[in-house]
Design a protein around this motif. Sequence first.
Motif, PDB file in Angstrom:
ATOM      1  N   ALA A  30       0.818  -1.212   0.000  1.00 29.57           N
ATOM      2  CA  ALA A  30       0.000   0.000   0.000  1.00 29.57           C
ATOM      3  C   ALA A  30       0.851   1.262   0.000  1.00 29.57           C
ATOM      4  O   ALA A  30       0.319   2.369  -0.005  1.00 29.57           O
ATOM      5  N   ASP A  31       2.161   1.105   0.017  1.00 30.72           N
ATOM      6  CA  ASP A  31       3.078   2.251   0.050  1.00 30.72           C
ATOM      7  C   ASP A  31       3.339   2.726  -1.377  1.00 30.72           C
ATOM      8  O   ASP A  31       3.968   2.026  -2.167  1.00 30.72           O
ATOM      9  N   ARG A  32       2.854   3.912  -1.689  1.00 28.80           N
ATOM     10  CA  ARG A  32       3.045   4.443  -3.046  1.00 28.80           C
ATOM     11  C   ARG A  32       4.386   5.149  -3.208  1.00 28.80           C
ATOM     12  O   ARG A  32       4.728   5.589  -4.302  1.00 28.80           O
ATOM     13  N   SER A  33       5.138   5.286  -2.113  1.00 28.14           N
ATOM     14  CA  SER A  33       6.423   5.988  -2.174  1.00 28.14           C
ATOM     15  C   SER A  33       7.604   5.026  -2.230  1.00 28.14           C
ATOM     16  O   SER A  33       8.732   5.429  -1.949  1.00 28.14           O
ATOM     17  N   ARG A  34       7.354   3.762  -2.564  1.00 28.49           N
ATOM     18  CA  ARG A  34       8.460   2.811  -2.686  1.00 28.49           C
ATOM     19  C   ARG A  34       9.471   3.343  -3.711  1.00 28.49           C
ATOM     20  O   ARG A  34       9.088   3.649  -4.847  1.00 28.49           O
ATOM     21  N   PRO A  35      10.732   3.474  -3.342  1.00 24.13           N
ATOM     22  CA  PRO A  35      11.703   4.118  -4.251  1.00 24.13           C
ATOM     23  C   PRO A  35      11.893   3.388  -5.580  1.00 24.13           C
ATOM     24  O   PRO A  35      11.872   4.022  -6.644  1.00 24.13           O
ATOM     25  N   ALA A  36      12.081   2.058  -5.537  1.00 20.24           N
ATOM     26  CA  ALA A  36      12.288   1.318  -6.785  1.00 20.24           C
ATOM     27  C   ALA A  36      11.018   1.335  -7.636  1.00 20.24           C
ATOM     28  O   ALA A  36      11.069   1.427  -8.869  1.00 20.24           O
ATOM     29  N   PHE A  37       9.865   1.215  -6.996  1.00 17.98           N
ATOM     30  CA  PHE A  37       8.571   1.250  -7.683  1.00 17.98           C
ATOM     31  C   PHE A  37       8.410   2.565  -8.455  1.00 17.98           C
ATOM     32  O   PHE A  37       8.005   2.582  -9.623  1.00 17.98           O
ATOM     33  N   LYS A  38       8.735   3.672  -7.804  1.00  9.97           N
ATOM     34  CA  LYS A  38       8.611   4.973  -8.434  1.00  9.97           C
ATOM     35  C   LYS A  38       9.605   5.137  -9.586  1.00  9.97           C
ATOM     36  O   LYS A  38       9.274   5.705 -10.627  1.00  9.97           O
ATOM     37  N   ARG A  39      10.824   4.637  -9.390  1.00  8.68           N
ATOM     38  CA  ARG A  39      11.807   4.718 -10.482  1.00  8.68           C
ATOM     39  C   ARG A  39      11.340   3.911 -11.687  1.00  8.68           C
ATOM     40  O   ARG A  39      11.511   4.335 -12.834  1.00  8.68           O
TER      41      ARG A  39
ATOM     42  N   SER B 256       6.390  22.640 -12.623  1.00 12.48           N
ATOM     43  CA  SER B 256       7.667  22.891 -11.957  1.00 12.48           C
ATOM     44  C   SER B 256       7.975  21.811 -10.918  1.00 12.48           C
ATOM     45  O   SER B 256       9.114  21.330 -10.823  1.00 12.48           O
ATOM     46  N   LEU B 257       6.947  21.424 -10.154  1.00 15.59           N
ATOM     47  CA  LEU B 257       7.136  20.370  -9.146  1.00 15.59           C
ATOM     48  C   LEU B 257       7.463  19.033  -9.815  1.00 15.59           C
ATOM     49  O   LEU B 257       8.311  18.279  -9.327  1.00 15.59           O
ATOM     50  N   GLN B 258       6.764  18.732 -10.916  1.00 13.87           N
ATOM     51  CA  GLN B 258       7.021  17.482 -11.630  1.00 13.87           C
ATOM     52  C   GLN B 258       8.447  17.444 -12.161  1.00 13.87           C
ATOM     53  O   GLN B 258       9.136  16.414 -12.113  1.00 13.87           O
ATOM     54  N   LYS B 259       8.902  18.590 -12.645  1.00 21.21           N
ATOM     55  CA  LYS B 259      10.279  18.688 -13.139  1.00 21.21           C
ATOM     56  C   LYS B 259      11.279  18.460 -12.011  1.00 21.21           C
ATOM     57  O   LYS B 259      12.298  17.772 -12.186  1.00 21.21           O
ATOM     58  N   SER B 260      10.976  19.019 -10.839  1.00 21.85           N
ATOM     59  CA  SER B 260      11.880  18.832  -9.696  1.00 21.85           C
ATOM     60  C   SER B 260      11.904  17.376  -9.253  1.00 21.85           C
ATOM     61  O   SER B 260      12.940  16.856  -8.847  1.00 21.85           O
ATOM     62  N   ILE B 261      10.741  16.685  -9.329  1.00 26.32           N
ATOM     63  CA  ILE B 261      10.694  15.261  -8.971  1.00 26.32           C
ATOM     64  C   ILE B 261      11.599  14.459  -9.884  1.00 26.32           C
ATOM     65  O   ILE B 261      12.367  13.598  -9.430  1.00 26.32           O
ATOM     66  N   HIS B 262      11.523  14.722 -11.195  1.00 26.34           N
ATOM     67  CA  HIS B 262      12.388  14.008 -12.144  1.00 26.34           C
ATOM     68  C   HIS B 262      13.866  14.269 -11.829  1.00 26.34           C
ATOM     69  O   HIS B 262      14.697  13.351 -11.923  1.00 26.34           O
ATOM     70  N   ALA B 263      14.183  15.506 -11.431  1.00 26.24           N
ATOM     71  CA  ALA B 263      15.576  15.846 -11.096  1.00 26.24           C
ATOM     72  C   ALA B 263      16.027  15.077  -9.852  1.00 26.24           C
ATOM     73  O   ALA B 263      17.146  14.545  -9.806  1.00 26.24           O
ATOM     74  N   HIS B 264      15.147  14.995  -8.842  1.00 29.93           N
ATOM     75  CA  HIS B 264      15.483  14.248  -7.626  1.00 29.93           C
ATOM     76  C   HIS B 264      15.629  12.756  -7.927  1.00 29.93           C
ATOM     77  O   HIS B 264      16.509  12.088  -7.379  1.00 29.93           O
ATOM     78  N   GLU B 265      14.747  12.230  -8.786  1.00 31.42           N
ATOM     79  CA  GLU B 265      14.830  10.810  -9.143  1.00 31.42           C
ATOM     80  C   GLU B 265      16.134  10.506  -9.873  1.00 31.42           C
ATOM     81  O   GLU B 265      16.728   9.433  -9.687  1.00 31.42           O
ATOM     82  N   LYS B 266      16.569  11.456 -10.702  1.00 32.45           N
ATOM     83  CA  LYS B 266      17.850  11.270 -11.399  1.00 32.45           C
ATOM     84  C   LYS B 266      19.004  11.228 -10.407  1.00 32.45           C
ATOM     85  O   LYS B 266      19.927  10.404 -10.531  1.00 32.45           O
ATOM     86  N   LYS B 267      18.931  12.084  -9.385  1.00 34.12           N
ATOM     87  CA  LYS B 267      19.974  12.079  -8.356  1.00 34.12           C
ATOM     88  C   LYS B 267      19.965  10.759  -7.577  1.00 34.12           C
ATOM     89  O   LYS B 267      21.004  10.256  -7.170  1.00 34.12           O
ATOM     90  N   ILE B 268      18.753  10.208  -7.356  1.00 34.12           N
ATOM     91  CA  ILE B 268      18.645   8.922  -6.666  1.00 34.12           C
ATOM     92  C   ILE B 268      19.305   7.831  -7.491  1.00 34.12           C
ATOM     93  O   ILE B 268      20.039   6.981  -6.971  1.00 34.12           O
TER      94      ILE B 268
ATOM     95  N   ALA C  12       8.809  13.132  -1.837  1.00 33.92           N
ATOM     96  CA  ALA C  12       7.545  12.945  -1.111  1.00 33.92           C
ATOM     97  C   ALA C  12       6.857  14.290  -0.863  1.00 33.92           C
ATOM     98  O   ALA C  12       5.633  14.412  -1.000  1.00 33.92           O
ATOM     99  N   ASP C  13       7.649  15.307  -0.501  1.00 33.20           N
ATOM    100  CA  ASP C  13       7.091  16.632  -0.248  1.00 33.20           C
ATOM    101  C   ASP C  13       6.501  17.220  -1.530  1.00 33.20           C
ATOM    102  O   ASP C  13       5.401  17.798  -1.512  1.00 33.20           O
ATOM    103  N   ALA C  14       7.212  17.074  -2.645  1.00 27.19           N
ATOM    104  CA  ALA C  14       6.717  17.595  -3.928  1.00 27.19           C
ATOM    105  C   ALA C  14       5.446  16.880  -4.355  1.00 27.19           C
ATOM    106  O   ALA C  14       4.514  17.494  -4.887  1.00 27.19           O
ATOM    107  N   GLU C  15       5.385  15.573  -4.123  1.00 21.79           N
ATOM    108  CA  GLU C  15       4.187  14.816  -4.503  1.00 21.79           C
ATOM    109  C   GLU C  15       2.973  15.232  -3.680  1.00 21.79           C
ATOM    110  O   GLU C  15       1.857  15.272  -4.186  1.00 21.79           O
TER     111      GLU C  15
END
Length: 520
Positions: free
Chosen positions: A59-68, A401-413, A456-459
Amino acid sequence: MKRERAAIYCRLSEEDKGKGSAENDSNSIQNQRALLTEYAHSQGWEIYEIYIDDDYSGADRSRPAFKRMLHAAEEKRFDIILCKTQSRFSRELEVVERYINRLLPQWGIRFLSLVDNADSANEDNLLLRQINGIMDEHYLAELSKNIRSVLTHRRKNGFHIGSFALYGYKKNPDRRGHLLIDEEAAAVVREVFTLFSQGYGKTAIARMLNERGIPNPTEYKRLQGIRYRQPKGKGSTLWKYFAISNMLTNEIYIGNMVQGKYGSISYKTKQNKPRPKEEWIRTERTHEPIIEQELWERVQKMLAERAKPFPSGTIGLFARKARCAECGYTLRSSKTKGKYYLQCPNHHISKESCRGAFISVERLERMVLQELHTISDAYLNWEELERQLDFCSHLKEQRASLQKSIHAHEKKIEEAHKAVRELYPDKVRGVLSEAEYLDLSKHFSAELQQQERLIADAERKIIDLDARIAAGDNRRAIIEKYINPTHLTREMVEILIDSISVGRRIAGTREVPITIYWRF
């Protein structure tokens, strides 16, 4: 002919590990990976990447690998998502409908689970996928209900439920759910109660502890080697007014266990909300007290005497709305010579604390009314407004803008994950020493946690923006209802204002900078 590329997804949660059966062993990450890899090879598919989330709920939608994986799917980096069962992907029917039955087909991605035969490429398979989703949703609801029942039973029997003991206590290693006094921290607790009983204020006590270099509860946990995650925005090592205030009213220090003050909004989210006091679970004499009953009662009496109510219309007008622009803390009410003020609680606790915001309630009300009148005047020419203003454009720009920042954070991950994978071989080859390896591992781990928190904050902000965009721009209705008011009410503040940032008075002037974040 180009080979199809498959993304393999494996997930294991704590409840799966606790089943203790032969089925549990077959659910292990190793067995999931082996089963899916063998199947992909038998189909002649190229494995794009194996995504693994260990110790994450379905039920966790913030799973890191799942989101990637979903981000890569949206960019069409592979053709197939392969799981052992549909529940490994998600146990939420809403997520199943959104991704497996809608978005993945739009992106040209096939979803396939081996054991329960869910296959998005088969149109006749839709009902099966929906039934699987309903069953998994029911499983989550029942699991949540059972867990709550067990926790409630244990709380009623006086067992401590929580990952960490409250400051002043430590968990008994020989008796689960029981607390022991931590003498080093308990001495500070006793001093706080004694100082307050002698007439010292909460801010003064915090300042005294900071000047002596006594670590606050969070820093104390860290120094003790306890892996405690500090709430966002509360990373300071200093004692604050609220830490003293909460300590002075907590019955745990007289040997009573009071639990269940917060409850989850739903089994689908980890977000909690306060419960009414009558729903708290209170059990007396569950552990050894730190504070004697006589001192406790004296302190409670003094707290009650100091809690003098402000006149109606003043107290609470900006409660939880006004924040310090410098440190972000909520401003606290005070009274001086018959006038009421809002001030930052950090102002006097330490020489290193923020300079603090300070403004009278009367003046802040005038400034808010002035800006509200300005907005009202601007919105009175409705025809001009409708010609020139795209109601939701600024909200959509914020979302992009938030969606763009999420993609940037995911790239850093992704970059951090890659760096972590490369560390161990360097250590084995002797390129890195043991100390260097540990230091770099810690650095990348901290970077991963930071990026995940930012995502998570951006989402959360995107969810709020989506709701506002879907509802449409309601500014006209709000302004029409509150055109040119002569005074503010608490209802108006709640409806109109999200928050107010108050700065420090500009030197040489009487001007106090404020920024109002309206809800419209």
